[in-house]
Design a protein around this motif. Structure first.
Motif, PDB file in Angstrom:
ATOM      1  N   LYS A  87       0.696  -1.257  -0.057  1.00  0.00           N
ATOM      2  CA  LYS A  87      -0.008  -0.170   0.051  1.00  0.00           C
ATOM      3  C   LYS A  87       0.785   1.250  -0.099  1.00  0.00           C
ATOM      4  O   LYS A  87       0.498   2.368   0.121  1.00  0.00           O
ATOM      5  N   ARG A  92      -5.426   5.938  -0.149  1.00  0.00           N
ATOM      6  CA  ARG A  92      -5.970   5.400   1.190  1.00  0.00           C
ATOM      7  C   ARG A  92      -7.498   5.772   1.400  1.00  0.00           C
ATOM      8  O   ARG A  92      -8.421   4.620   1.673  1.00  0.00           O
ATOM      9  N   TYR A  93      -7.964   6.744   1.312  1.00  0.00           N
ATOM     10  CA  TYR A  93      -9.275   7.139   1.524  1.00  0.00           C
ATOM     11  C   TYR A  93     -10.024   7.226   0.062  1.00  0.00           C
ATOM     12  O   TYR A  93      -9.408   7.816  -0.865  1.00  0.00           O
ATOM     13  N   VAL A 109     -14.725   4.981   1.855  1.00  0.00           N
ATOM     14  CA  VAL A 109     -13.689   3.842   2.107  1.00  0.00           C
ATOM     15  C   VAL A 109     -12.392   4.211   2.862  1.00  0.00           C
ATOM     16  O   VAL A 109     -11.891   5.521   2.362  1.00  0.00           O
ATOM     17  N   ASP A 110     -11.809   3.418   3.657  1.00  0.00           N
ATOM     18  CA  ASP A 110     -10.558   3.724   4.123  1.00  0.00           C
ATOM     19  C   ASP A 110      -9.736   2.230   3.975  1.00  0.00           C
ATOM     20  O   ASP A 110     -10.091   1.110   4.642  1.00  0.00           O
ATOM     21  N   LEU A 111      -8.769   2.268   3.317  1.00  0.00           N
ATOM     22  CA  LEU A 111      -7.863   1.086   3.340  1.00  0.00           C
ATOM     23  C   LEU A 111      -7.010   0.796   4.459  1.00  0.00           C
ATOM     24  O   LEU A 111      -5.648   0.832   4.212  1.00  0.00           O
ATOM     25  N   SER A 112      -7.401   0.734   5.271  1.00  0.00           N
ATOM     26  CA  SER A 112      -6.732   1.002   6.662  1.00  0.00           C
ATOM     27  C   SER A 112      -6.002  -0.402   7.281  1.00  0.00           C
ATOM     28  O   SER A 112      -5.484  -0.226   8.328  1.00  0.00           O
ATOM     29  N   ASN A 113      -6.553  -1.390   6.727  1.00  0.00           N
ATOM     30  CA  ASN A 113      -6.153  -2.797   7.443  1.00  0.00           C
ATOM     31  C   ASN A 113      -6.963  -3.040   8.593  1.00  0.00           C
ATOM     32  O   ASN A 113      -6.590  -3.835   9.448  1.00  0.00           O
ATOM     33  N   MET A 150     -10.811  -3.436   5.233  1.00  0.00           N
ATOM     34  CA  MET A 150     -10.962  -1.930   4.746  1.00  0.00           C
ATOM     35  C   MET A 150     -12.018  -1.421   5.623  1.00  0.00           C
ATOM     36  O   MET A 150     -13.021  -2.111   6.042  1.00  0.00           O
ATOM     37  N   ASN A 151     -12.442  -0.316   5.815  1.00  0.00           N
ATOM     38  CA  ASN A 151     -13.304   0.460   6.337  1.00  0.00           C
ATOM     39  C   ASN A 151     -14.364   0.767   5.325  1.00  0.00           C
ATOM     40  O   ASN A 151     -13.910   1.373   4.169  1.00  0.00           O
ATOM     41  N   LEU A 177     -13.123   3.130  -4.595  1.00  0.00           N
ATOM     42  CA  LEU A 177     -12.065   2.352  -4.255  1.00  0.00           C
ATOM     43  C   LEU A 177     -10.963   2.871  -5.582  1.00  0.00           C
ATOM     44  O   LEU A 177      -9.834   2.675  -5.254  1.00  0.00           O
ATOM     45  N   THR A 181      -7.243   3.761  -4.340  1.00  0.00           N
ATOM     46  CA  THR A 181      -6.029   2.911  -4.418  1.00  0.00           C
ATOM     47  C   THR A 181      -5.243   3.792  -5.510  1.00  0.00           C
ATOM     48  O   THR A 181      -4.056   3.083  -5.755  1.00  0.00           O
TER      49      THR A 181
END
Length: 197
Positions: A87, A92-93, A109-113, A150-151, A177, A181
């Motif tokens: 990542k 991220r958002y 979305v938040d690709l936060s893990n 993800m959130n 997304l 990304t």
């Protein structure tokens, strides 16, 4: 930029799924499942997210569409997470608001893990679209969020046609997304004060 791709094969007593995902695509899809409504929604998601997606699935749809829909969500989430890699450099958002005639859906979305799912949709006007049980949309999305870590926040502001509402959700999900990304040249490492996602 390395190619952000992933593939998976999942076989259970209920379903068999082969799925390949490319994050940096052209919105191309080849989707073959026994759930026509999900084929349509995945095609929309791919087109609006500018991903490339291939899905070949079979399942126990003589019972209902639940297992097949759920397992596609699991597979899509797992490939999405793997394709993103470490990542580094991503935005991220992502946030998208999409109208579909009278319906208006928002996806954030938040690709936060850190997997989390919020469903602010209310009761869908109809329990079915064709032969598809609309409660399976929730099942698909929260399994996708869980496996992609993800959130995922789904908010429907208004709408009266169930097909339109769900279609707006999937289009907005693809666009949110796509934003999250994207690689941002200003980002050094990962966009987190923790130093990892």
């Amino acid at each position: 930029m390395s190619e952000r791709t992933s593939s998976i094969t999942r076989k259970t007593n209920e379903t068999q799924i082969e799925l390949s995902l490319q994050i940096d695509g052209q919105g191309q899809s080849e989707i073959h499942t026994p759930v026509p409504f999900m084929n349509h929604m995945l095609d929309l998601w791919t087109r609006h997210g500018l991903f490339n997606l291939q899905v070949n699935a079979t399942g126990d749809t003589e019972i209902d569409d639940h297992h097949t829909t759920e397992d596609i969500g699991i597979c899509l989430g797992q490939t999405f997470l793997e394709a993103l890699g470490d990542k580094k450099g991503i935005r991220r958002y992502g946030n998208a608001i999409v109208p579909m005639d009278e319906a208006l859906a928002q996806v954030v979305v938040d690709l936060s893990n850190r997997p989390h799912f919020e469903w602010k949709v209310g009761e869908l006007p109809s329990s079915k679209v064709g032969t598809f049980d609309t409660e399976n949309v929730h099942e698909f999305l929260w399994k996708f969020a869980l496996e992609a870590r993800m959130n995922l926040h789904i908010i429907v502001h208004h709408g009266s046609n169930t097909h339109h509402i769900i279609e707006a959700i999937f289009k907005a999900l693809g666009r949110a997304l796509d934003e999250a990304t994207q690689l941002d040249p200003r980002v050094t490492g990962v966009p987190s004060t923790k130093g990892m996602l």
